[in-house]
Design a protein around this motif. Sequence first.
Motif, PDB file in Angstrom:
ATOM      1  N   ASN A 186       0.663  -1.156  -0.104  1.00 23.87           N
ATOM      2  CA  ASN A 186      -0.356  -0.155  -0.104  1.00 23.87           C
ATOM      3  C   ASN A 186       0.960   1.455   0.025  1.00 23.87           C
ATOM      4  N   CYS A 187       1.887   1.379   1.071  1.00 23.80           N
ATOM      5  CA  CYS A 187       3.074   2.221   0.399  1.00 23.80           C
ATOM      6  C   CYS A 187       3.512   2.454  -0.832  1.00 23.80           C
ATOM      7  N   ILE A 188       4.093   1.255  -1.976  1.00 28.17           N
ATOM      8  CA  ILE A 188       4.351   1.129  -2.986  1.00 28.17           C
ATOM      9  C   ILE A 188       3.573   2.109  -3.562  1.00 28.17           C
ATOM     10  N   HIS A 189       2.361   1.949  -3.517  1.00 28.26           N
ATOM     11  CA  HIS A 189       1.014   1.954  -4.509  1.00 28.26           C
ATOM     12  C   HIS A 189       0.418   3.022  -4.378  1.00 28.26           C
ATOM     13  N   GLY A 190       1.050   4.096  -3.147  1.00 28.77           N
ATOM     14  CA  GLY A 190       0.564   5.733  -2.581  1.00 28.77           C
ATOM     15  C   GLY A 190      -0.582   5.783  -2.499  1.00 28.77           C
ATOM     16  N   GLN A 191      -0.722   3.912  -1.606  1.00 28.16           N
ATOM     17  CA  GLN A 191      -2.346   4.467  -0.843  1.00 28.16           C
ATOM     18  C   GLN A 191      -1.956   5.154   1.024  1.00 28.16           C
ATOM     19  N   THR A 192      -0.564   4.997   1.652  1.00 23.19           N
ATOM     20  CA  THR A 192      -0.565   5.275   2.539  1.00 23.19           C
ATOM     21  C   THR A 192       0.713   6.651   2.422  1.00 23.19           C
ATOM     22  N   LYS A 193       0.511   7.790   3.479  1.00 21.17           N
ATOM     23  CA  LYS A 193       1.275   8.857   3.981  1.00 21.17           C
ATOM     24  C   LYS A 193       1.842   8.464   5.022  1.00 21.17           C
ATOM     25  N   PHE A 194       2.228   7.932   5.096  1.00 27.16           N
ATOM     26  CA  PHE A 194       2.635   8.038   7.142  1.00 27.16           C
ATOM     27  C   PHE A 194       3.074   6.403   7.191  1.00 27.16           C
TER      28      PHE A 194
END
Length: 641
Positions: free
Chosen positions: A101-109
Motif C-alpha cells: 500500500n505504501c508502494i502504490h501511494g495509498q499511505t502517507k505515513f
Amino acid sequence: MSDLHAVLKQYWGYDHFRPVQEEAIRSVLEGNDTLLLLPTGGGKSICFQVPVLTMEGVCIVVTPLIALMKDQVEQLKRRNIPAAAIHSGMNRHEIDITLDNCIHGQTKFLYVSPERLRTDIMIARTRQMKVCLLAVDEAHCISAWGYDFRPSYLLIADFRLLIPNVPVMALTATATEQVQIDIIERLEMKPAKVFRQSFARANLSYSTFPEENKERKLLQILKNVPGTAIVYVRTRKRTKELADWLTKQGVRASGYNAGLPFKERSDRQTAWIKNQIRVVVATNAFGMGIDKPDVRTVVHFDLPDNLEAYYQEAGRAGRDEKKSFAVALYNKIDLDELAENVERKYPPMDVLRKVYQSLANYYKIPVGGGEFLGNSFDIQHFTGVFGLIVNETHFALKLLEEEGFIQLSENFNDPARIHFEVDNRQLYDFQIRYPEFDSFIKLMLRLYGGELFTEYVRISETELGQIYFAPEAEIIKKLTFLKERGIIDYEARRDKPQLTFLTPRFDAAQLPLNVFEIERRRERDRQKARAVIQYASNKNRCRTLLLLEYFNEMDGHECGVCDVCIRKKKNEANAGINEELGNKILHYLKDNGSVTPRFLSQMFENVAESLFLQTLKYLIEEEIVQYDNVGKLNLNSKYHS
C-alpha cells in the motif's frame, strides 16, 4: 509550495504554528536535513506531518515504542490521513500488504521500529517506494550519551543509503549538547539545520521539598492546587497503595501501571482524561502519547533516574500554557536509593547470559532461529520455571533490550485483525455454499468496508457479537472457521506483554555483549543520578536555570516562580522586617491570647503602621501567627513553649 497554514487548519484546526515549527517545516521542504528540539508537548509531530501532506510520496517514521506508534497512526486516521505501522505483532502477510500500500501511494505515513529497517522485505520494498521524508522520532536514542540508548538506531544511517536524496528530520524533546552532536554525526546529517525552542516553560513552577511524610505533603499540594494531576511513583505496588490512600482521603484517584490488563488501563486512562478521576498515580508507563492539555500538577513522589525523564514527565503539566506546578518530593533514603538503583540496573554478565539462555529454552528457539517472532511473556511464570530472581531478571531483560537482542513491550495491546484472502467472486461462491455465514460476512463488510480486501483491518470480537446478537466465543468460532477455509486471515486479540528476539538466536556463551560500552553506560547513569540529587538538594539556584543549563541552554533567566525564586523574593521582601517588633507581637499574643487585628494594631500604635503591617504579614505567612475561626489572631501552638 502549498499553503502550510491551510494544511494546519484543515487537519489540526489551528490557525498559527508555534514558535520554531514553521521554520523547521520550511527547512524540510527545502530539502535540508533538520534536527528539531522541542520541549515535551511542543508539537514535534506536526513538524514532519504537515510538510509531508504538501509533498508527493510516503514518509517513513522511525520510532522505538509500539504504543506510541499505534497512537500516532490512530490519531492520523482520525484526521482522515492514511497511515500505517509495522511492528512485531504482525505476520509476514500483513507486513506484505502494508508495504504494498505504501508502494502504490495509498499511505502517507509508515511507522516502523528501527529494527525493521534491516529486514530484507523492508529493504526490497523501500527501493520501490517514493519516499519523501525520513522522520526519526525520539532521536536521542541514537546516542550512547543519552538516557535511552538503542543500538538499533545505529541502523538508520545504513538505511539512508537506500534513499540518498531524501531529507531526514530528527526530533527529540531532551538532548544535551553531546547528544545533539551524536545525533547529527550518527544520522550523517549533511548539512544539518538545527532548530530549538527554549526548554524554559514560563507557566510551569518547579519545586522540590525534602519531606519525611510525603503522603501528607502530597495531600496538601492537591488541596492547594485544584485540577487534574499525575503522581509518579517507582513501583507498580505503590501505584495501588497510594491511589487507595488518596481515595480514602477524599481525592478521586486511580493507579496505573503496565501490569494491569489492557481494558483496565484503557478505562482508567479514559476516566482521567474525561475528568471522572482527578489523580492518576502511575509508573513512567503513563503519559507518553496522551494529549491532555489541562494537567495542573505533576508530582514526583519518587525521584526519577535522570533529569531528562524528569523534564519530560514534569512537562506533561500545563500544556494549555496556563499556570501549573511540577513538584518533586524526596527524603534522605530516596537520595541513597538513586545511587543504588544504578548498580541494580547492571547485573553481572553471567546473569545476562543465563537469562538469555533461559528465554531461548522457554520459547524453544534453536540457535540461528526466532528473529522477529513475537511471544507472550509473563515474567512471574518465566522466573518461576527457571528459578530466577524477578527483580534481577527484570533488569537483565532491560539490558538485553538496550543491547539490541530483544524487545519487551510491557504496555501492549494488539486488537484482533482480519483480511479477506479471496476476491469478491470467490467470497460470493462461499456465501452460496455456506448460507449460514451469509449474514455474518455481510455484517463484517458493512462494518469494516472494502478495506478488508486490501489491508488488515482491526476488529472487535465483542462489538461484532453485540451487533450480531451472539456471544464473543461464537464470533471467535466463526472467524476461526473462515480462517481454516482460507476465506480470511484472522489474528486474534493479544493484550499480554510481548517479547521479541530482534536477532537470530545466539549461543548464550557466545552472546556478543559489548562489555566496555555497558560499563560506559553505567558510569553515565551514575553521573545522571548525581545530577538528579544535586537538582533536588539545591536551595539557592533557580530550578528552571538548573534544567536549562543541564540541556546546554546558557542564556536563560530566573523564572521567578519556582520554590527557590519565591523564597528569594520573600526574603528580600522581609529584609526590612523589624525582629524586635516581631518578638514583641509574639510575647503579647502569648500573654494575652486571641485578639482582633484592629485591637493588636492599637496596642502598637506608636509603631509606624507600614512597619507593623509588614511584620504581622510575615508572621502570618510563616504560620507563626494564625487566624482562628472567628477571625482573631493567636500564636500558633507550636510556638507557645
